[in-house]
Design an enzyme around this catalytic site. Structure first.
Site, PDB file in Angstrom:
ATOM      1  N   SER A  13      -1.707   7.282   1.747  1.00  0.00           N
ATOM      2  CA  SER A  13      -1.805   7.741  -0.233  1.00  0.00           C
ATOM      3  C   SER A  13      -3.064   8.931   0.191  1.00  0.00           C
ATOM      4  CB  SER A  13      -2.683   6.283  -0.731  1.00  0.00           C
ATOM      5  OG  SER A  13      -2.694   6.588  -1.423  1.00  0.00           O
ATOM      6  N   ASP A  37       7.521   6.394  -5.083  1.00  0.00           N
ATOM      7  CA  ASP A  37       6.679   5.982  -5.927  1.00  0.00           C
ATOM      8  C   ASP A  37       7.221   5.212  -7.179  1.00  0.00           C
ATOM      9  OD1 ASP A  37       4.314   6.074  -4.131  1.00  0.00           O
ATOM     10  OD2 ASP A  37       3.128   6.810  -5.361  1.00  0.00           O
ATOM     11  N   ASP A  58       0.872  -1.956  -1.207  1.00  0.00           N
ATOM     12  CA  ASP A  58       1.161  -0.899  -0.407  1.00  0.00           C
ATOM     13  C   ASP A  58       1.625  -1.257   1.034  1.00  0.00           C
ATOM     14  OD1 ASP A  58      -0.670   1.673  -0.046  1.00  0.00           O
ATOM     15  OD2 ASP A  58      -1.471   0.549  -1.460  1.00  0.00           O
ATOM     16  N   GLY A 165      -6.176   7.426 -11.168  1.00  0.00           N
ATOM     17  CA  GLY A 165      -5.178   5.878 -11.201  1.00  0.00           C
ATOM     18  C   GLY A 165      -4.518   6.244 -11.275  1.00  0.00           C
TER      19      GLY A 165
END
Length: 229
Positions: A13, A37, A58, A165
């Site tokens: 990420s 994702d 994750d 976010g």
């Protein structure tokens, strides 16, 4: 006959995957993006970390790799089109740096990719973007070109914690306190060890190269791998 090439861009990420992917899509015509994702399992099936009691988004168990692999295969056999009715939530996440690529770099990218475009007049480039991209063999084996990014703990933590976010299938996710140190970084270390076993994988350290240089390295790898197809 249309030729479909799949280009994997993996890495942790905030390492620059989506930035590089979207830059290349600006240069190449006839492209599609598949984001890992978009294949998270529903929130109720996301594992809980036994130590912190945090939802672990994750780890490999959080991803529906079967659906992910099936949709890559579908796109490869349907001229770059995703199944009817599929909607990407990741497209709503616009915290990437693709708009920062310089004009000079864009010209170099066009020049680098020109031989490939000259060779294939009717081609679609499908970019597959994911933080666990090479974990599942069914996914990894469908990729014609394999690239992975890495960056330091300090860089990844700063970038991740500066994000507000993420849009998800069921709402909006904001990292709880300590999420990077307790979940993101440890899972990345596991993933990076696995990636070292993948053949023909180019790993790019995005601490060492800026956006322009990284995109050019990706383009060169694409040409190198796909010109021989």
């Amino acid at each position: 006959m249309t030729k479909v090439f799949t280009i994997g861009i993996g890495g942790p990420s905030c390492s620059g995957k989506t930035t590089a992917t979207r830059i290349l899509c600006q240069i190449l015509q006839n492209t599609a993006i598949i984001y890992q994702d978009d294949y998270y399992k529903p929130e109720k099936f996301i594992p809980t970390d036994s130590n912190t009691k945090l939802a672990n988004w994750d780890c490999p168990e959080s991803v529906d790799f079967n659906s992910f692999a099936k949709n890559i295969e579908y796109v490869k056999t349907h001229n770059g089109q995703l199944p009817e009715g599929f909607r990407s939530t990741e497209e709503s996440n616009v915290h990437d740096g693709s708009s920062l690529v310089s004009r000079e770099a864009s010209i170099k990218l066009q020049e680098t990719l020109a031989p490939l475009l000259d060779k294939y007049n009717n081609v679609i480039f499908v970019f597959v973007d994911g933080f666990l991209l090479y974990w599942d063999n069914n996914v990894s084996q469908q990729l014609d070109c394999k690239i992975s990014f890495k960056a330091s703990y300090e860089t990844l933590k700063t970038r991740r914690e500066n994000r507000q976010g993420y849009h998800t299938l069921e709402g909006y996710w904001v990292d709880p306190p300590g999420y990077f140190d307790n979940i993101v970084w440890p899972e990345y270390l596991k993933q990076s060890k696995h990636d070292e076993t993948i053949d023909d994988l180019l790993t790019i350290d995005t601490d060492q190269f800026d956006i322009d240089e990284t995109a050019l390295k990706v383009a060169k790898k694409i040409v190198q791998d796909l010109m021989g197809e």
